[in-house]
Motif scaffolding. Structure first.
Motif, PDB file in Angstrom:
ATOM      1  N   ARG A 189       0.819  -1.206   0.000  1.00  0.00           N
ATOM      2  CA  ARG A 189       0.000   0.000   0.000  1.00  0.00           C
ATOM      3  C   ARG A 189       0.857   1.261   0.000  1.00  0.00           C
ATOM      4  O   ARG A 189       0.471   2.274  -0.577  1.00  0.00           O
ATOM      5  CB  ARG A 189      -0.979   0.013   1.185  1.00  0.00           C
ATOM      6  N   TRP A 227     -19.643   7.120  -7.623  1.00  0.00           N
ATOM      7  CA  TRP A 227     -18.570   6.141  -7.539  1.00  0.00           C
ATOM      8  C   TRP A 227     -19.081   4.853  -6.892  1.00  0.00           C
ATOM      9  O   TRP A 227     -18.776   3.759  -7.351  1.00  0.00           O
ATOM     10  CB  TRP A 227     -17.376   6.704  -6.750  1.00  0.00           C
ATOM     11  N   ARG A 281     -11.437  -1.973  -2.608  1.00  0.00           N
ATOM     12  CA  ARG A 281     -11.645  -0.899  -3.576  1.00  0.00           C
ATOM     13  C   ARG A 281     -11.873   0.439  -2.886  1.00  0.00           C
ATOM     14  O   ARG A 281     -11.488   1.480  -3.400  1.00  0.00           O
ATOM     15  CB  ARG A 281     -12.817  -1.225  -4.526  1.00  0.00           C
ATOM     16  N   ILE A 282     -12.497   0.413  -1.692  1.00  0.00           N
ATOM     17  CA  ILE A 282     -12.674   1.653  -0.919  1.00  0.00           C
ATOM     18  C   ILE A 282     -11.310   2.198  -0.518  1.00  0.00           C
ATOM     19  O   ILE A 282     -11.052   3.397  -0.583  1.00  0.00           O
ATOM     20  CB  ILE A 282     -13.489   1.393   0.373  1.00  0.00           C
ATOM     21  N   GLU A 283     -10.450   1.281  -0.112  1.00  0.00           N
ATOM     22  CA  GLU A 283      -9.111   1.661   0.315  1.00  0.00           C
ATOM     23  C   GLU A 283      -8.327   2.254  -0.862  1.00  0.00           C
ATOM     24  O   GLU A 283      -7.667   3.277  -0.727  1.00  0.00           O
ATOM     25  CB  GLU A 283      -8.404   0.408   0.832  1.00  0.00           C
ATOM     26  N   PHE A 301      -9.524   3.634  -3.582  1.00  0.00           N
ATOM     27  CA  PHE A 301     -10.107   4.928  -3.947  1.00  0.00           C
ATOM     28  C   PHE A 301      -9.660   6.000  -2.946  1.00  0.00           C
ATOM     29  O   PHE A 301      -9.258   7.099  -3.340  1.00  0.00           O
ATOM     30  CB  PHE A 301     -11.633   4.821  -3.969  1.00  0.00           C
TER      31      PHE A 301
END
Lengths: 225, 225, 225, 225
Positions: B21, C82, D21-23, D25
């Motif tokens: 990350r 989104w 995907r939240i992370e 974004f």
């Protein structure tokens, strides 16, 4: 699933990762460049003491149509470029320095696109439009050269290509890209005759590529996946 | 594939995710910073009542060459930095706080690059060029320090490094980076003699690194993968 | 885990990757577009020789409330978009050209949002507000059309959908989106009656969608995962 | 590796993807917001007919120190926020709507940071500095509230948390965040006494958090990984 198959699957996945970070970085650059195009759309200023502000703001927005035209053309062209970039990287499973260099050159030219777009938006209805449009199409000539270079570094000895890519696919992609060079060069030169022709050609190009891509993807499965 | 091998493969993959990350975030910052450089390319304003607008727009665009030079130099330098960042992270499989801090410092300096680039673009043909170019090369001195710090935090006790990284690789990378410090420092000082020398040195640096990388990647496989 | 199951798991993962890069690119565009909205917040200029600068800066900042309102509304709307985009892509496991084209159209319109947002921020307390607000809601009408197109290309023959998506889910998503069209169209027209109504409707829309999403996600697990 | 373990590993990986995907974004938004801070660094304009341009450009650059100070403070604070965001998401393996909403609120406030940063850069050496600095610290009060909300939605019933997160970890993270609220509130109020105190407090906060993170990561492994 046999152990060999699992092994191959995992190794293939890892092999893909070699070009994965380049692809992710390139995607980032494409995504930022395409989004920055919006800065070409400017809030119009109404003169002080305007007596019919609602209609005049409407007119002022309408009169900015060269900005919208340049925005749509550039957006669609960058998007098509991104799809082509994706198509190339799907066939590539290794990278080397000339390939990285060609990719860097391509990215640099892609990030430049908002600049000639702003130029066209500013000058399309102006006597200087010929120069603005020539620069605009000229950038696409350079981008086309960079694409051909990228594909050449990837495919000329087939060292970087995925082994299951056929010769027909290599040639089909190359043919599709060579084709862009004379057309964009013509668009550059014709700007001095009539700047609108340049914009029409650039618009036709992305429409053509969108449709070609449609057809191609229904015949050759590999390119679509 | 034996169970142990599969186990190790999956654990290695998970191990990679620890720095994954940070790497993805860093890539995002690099990608945005490199794309924002385009804002240094400005649409020139023609004087009202210009009698030869096409030629004058061409001249005005040509006269902006310091912007293009600064753009290309900065773009190529950030791209080389990203490749170096990638090389470092490929050898690292864990992170700790000093490493994160050094990476943060590096990212901060990378995002700053568009600012001295704009400074050079604005002042290169101006009497104040010496100061603009000194600041430009000065930022690269600071970035070089941040890189050395990053590599030092990663490698000094080898605690964060991938076990299969050899001592020779650690030294080779360090040597390649130390080298940048005196050269960029010289470029900073020589700006006061002649600002163009600074730009020439900065240009030579990214060309040199591109070629070194070429050679290095053909001899040592690990760095390439 | 049986071999078949592992096989299916890995293939499903690979299948997901087909749309993975499109999704990642789209996410990048959404993330950049939503962050660029901040450029609508401008540092106010105080008149020279101001005698109560602290209070006047406070007042100047307060008077910019149309900017803040437009910023919050646009941010929340893009975020909801989104989430919807995410919901659609979770049900899709393949892509084809019409789907890619619809996605491109949607992304283009999303990147445009900062422009009408700036328009509303500049003109909301101005006599020209009606036009600014009509354009603002008008963009959302177009975005709604693009969403319906995207979902239609994905679901009309179910060729691109994940096989475990039920008909009820397809209809539920479509119904939720159709609904946006007449509401945003009304918001566009009512701008000429009272521009504030447009902003109120746009605000109510994202609040409504947030709450619907709440409810929906507690009843149907699939949409949440 | 037993089948059960492999199964669990793969499911855990898939479970992670729910928030993945939240992370991604969120990372994109953080990366763009942090990079846009550079727009606060402006190229100074020298007066025409300047007789000592090199020295005067140096002075003009030096006089912009409030911009640099605001830039460094905001950059470091956003970076620390990103690290905290990362820490929270490492403990979370599911998402629900209140959590998504809290995350959206947090992202909105993070993207706002370049605006008060520009305010401080413009007004720090001005009589209106008190208001600029109060707004600056005030945004951090709001961000702190959003963080507490995010952590509360994730942890209050432990429904979204990874089962191996201990109560001690939940409390330790909450304690660390509560602490920010009174300090930033104090910084906001003290701006009216002396604006520089606000900047000093904000600077001390990110330094404190960097060091806390150092220590914490050496004692509790989980937070570091």
């Amino acid at each position: 699933m046999s152990e060999e198959k699992l092994d191959a699957t995992i190794e293939k996945e890892m092999g893909r990762k070699e070009t994965g970070r380049i692809e992710a970085f390139s995607d980032g650059v494409f995504a930022v460049a395409i989004t920055l195009l919006v800065f070409n759309l400017k809030v119009p200023q109404l003169p002080a003491g305007d007596t019919s502000p609602v209609i005049d703001l409407g007119k002022a927005l309408f009169n900015q149509w060269p900005s919208y035209l340049a925005f749509v053309t550039s957006f669609a062209t960058i998007l098509i470029m991104w799809v082509s970039h994706h198509s190339i990287f799907k066939m590539v499973y290794k990278s080397d320095s000339p390939f990285l260099f060609a990719n860097g050159l391509l990215l640099m030219l892609v990030t430049v696109v908002p600049f000639p777009t702003a130029l066209v938006a500013a000058y399309l209805r102006d006597p200087a439009a010929a120069m603005a449009c020539a620069v605009y199409a000229g950038i696409f000539v350079l981008i086309n050269i960079a694409y051909n270079l990228l594909w050449w570094t990837a495919s000329h000895k087939r060292t970087l290509l995925n082994p299951d890519v056929s010769d027909a696919q290599v040639k089909s992609l190359a043919r599709n890209m060579y084709f862009g060079f004379p057309v964009y060069l013509l668009a550059t030169l014709l700007a001095f005759l009539n700047p609108y022709i340049t914009i029409v050609i650039c618009t036709m190009m992305w429409i053509y590529w969108t449709f070609t891509f449609f057809e191609r993807s229904s015949t050759t499965e590999v390119l679509e996946s």
